[in-house]
Enzyme design. Sequence first.
Site, PDB file in Angstrom:
ATOM      1  N   CYS A  84      33.715  -4.871   4.161  1.00 45.84           N
ATOM      2  CA  CYS A  84      33.292  -3.468   4.127  1.00 45.84           C
ATOM      3  C   CYS A  84      34.136  -2.683   3.121  1.00 45.84           C
ATOM      4  CB  CYS A  84      33.343  -2.876   5.536  1.00 45.84           C
ATOM      5  SG  CYS A  84      32.383  -1.345   5.708  1.00 45.84           S
ATOM      6  N   HIS A 171      30.320  -6.539   8.742  1.00 43.02           N
ATOM      7  CA  HIS A 171      31.484  -6.933   9.543  1.00 43.02           C
ATOM      8  C   HIS A 171      31.226  -8.267  10.235  1.00 43.02           C
ATOM      9  CE1 HIS A 171      33.913  -3.224   9.277  1.00 43.02           C
ATOM     10  NE2 HIS A 171      32.730  -2.637   9.093  1.00 43.02           N
ATOM     11  N   GLU A 173      33.239  -9.996  11.857  1.00 47.28           N
ATOM     12  CA  GLU A 173      34.099 -10.161  13.037  1.00 47.28           C
ATOM     13  C   GLU A 173      33.477  -9.633  14.322  1.00 47.28           C
ATOM     14  OE1 GLU A 173      35.366  -6.172  11.198  1.00 47.28           O
ATOM     15  OE2 GLU A 173      34.542  -8.096  10.563  1.00 47.28           O
TER      16      GLU A 173
END
Length: 514
Positions: A84, A171, A173
């Site tokens: 990002c 993202h 994660e």
Amino acid sequence: MSRIDEKITIVDFGSQYTQLIARRIRELGVFSEVVPAHRIPPSWDSAVKGVILSGSPYSVHDSEAPSLPAGFWERLKVPLLGVCYGMQRMMHELGGRVAASSHREYGRSRLLITKGDALWAGVPSPTTVWMSHGDSILDVPPDFDVIGRTERIPIAAVRHHDRPWWGVQFHPEVVHTEHGPRMLANFLDAAGCRCQWTPQHFVESAVADIRATVAPDEEVIMALSGGVDSTVAAELIHRAVGDRLHCLFVDTGLLRKDEFEAVMEAYEQMHLPVEGVRASERFLSALAGVADPEKKRKIIGRLFIEEFESYARRYPRARWLGQGTIYPDRIESTSATGGPAKTIKSHHNVGGLPEKMNLRLLEPLQWLFKDEVRRAGEALQIPSAILQRHPFPGPGLAIRILGPVTAEKVALLQQADALFIEALRRHGLYDRIWQAGAVLLPVKSVGVMGDERTYEWVVALRAVHSVDGMTADWYPIPHEVLGEISNEIINRVSGINRVVYDISSKPPATIEWE
């Protein structure tokens, strides 16, 4: 910190997801560390196999936006993944163009892979990813290729022509990114990671590191709270230095009901060298009339240190103070831009060691999350009675009594809390809940018991499920169980006539009320 032979360094630009990146990497079997952007070392540790640039609430064009130090790109010789803002920072500094997006994306989006790449191994196209950005990349530097796009933005992932440097606008994660773990695993493969970091590996390396750190003629004193963190840390140190460890367990008068006796018995069974000290009168006296939670924490921290100072004088060879500090205790000490971060609450075991004690800190758990500490405890074969106990705040019941603390209020709360925990165990809920406890509110309410009017205290019950305490959701205890608990507390604890249940999540609330 124990010796680590391979790790991923995560450069923190202030994202709410930075710690989540660290967790995901560790779950894949590689140790990860978080370094604020302004603290990037001038040279990389040989154990660093890769670097991840985190997201950020900033735009790269903000005057206060965190940046990378001069010479960063020239010194970087390992694989890199920009996430990002991390991708935008990379593009901005290497000659690309970043601007406010006319098509901002927040939430789920469909990623279309436009060029095959090692990052996409095992990842289908299209695939769902999680976006959270207001800026977009308009042009990439000349030595980068676009390898992914979404329906709204043409540049959602990039790769350097020659170097193992990637950037993704989404993202990977977060759980909403469908194949995020696969992408991160592919990055670790590119970094040449063996992915062998396990609890047993941590235990072995931590013990070896403590032995190498504490000289043969030096001793360690340690504070024990009866909780998971300090107990696991103590067991690690005990394995490393043996009878040169001296532990102190202080009864502050703010422990749970009968906790001092139960904990001392557990430590005796573990053969830990622990001395118990009764100091409730001293702590309660110092807290008299104090309502501010931060002042309570400071007072309790000061008294703890004074107890340790007195204890340490008995051991002239003591050069170290062991502590059970874990990662969440430390991560809010600095901001991503170099200024002081906003303090949510103070931890009495972080940064409170007086210089005159001439003791250095020994914190073998300082880079572990709570669930990782428990797994290390399992590898150490620590009894489940301690290992599976719910977290308990260092200041104890002082911060679960809103307003001034008195011996009478402590006794009331101890009884209510014990009945709450007993009921959770009875109904098989205790091990499903990450943390539970009762809070005594600074409120009295009218009630009726028999034919008499009462005007007594109100207790709030708090129960949450979480992984590491960084975030938490309130636990949906069945209504009939809550009713049973309320009835028991009101009928068996004289002085309480009303019970409420806290249904706030973290964030925006914290787990503890103070």
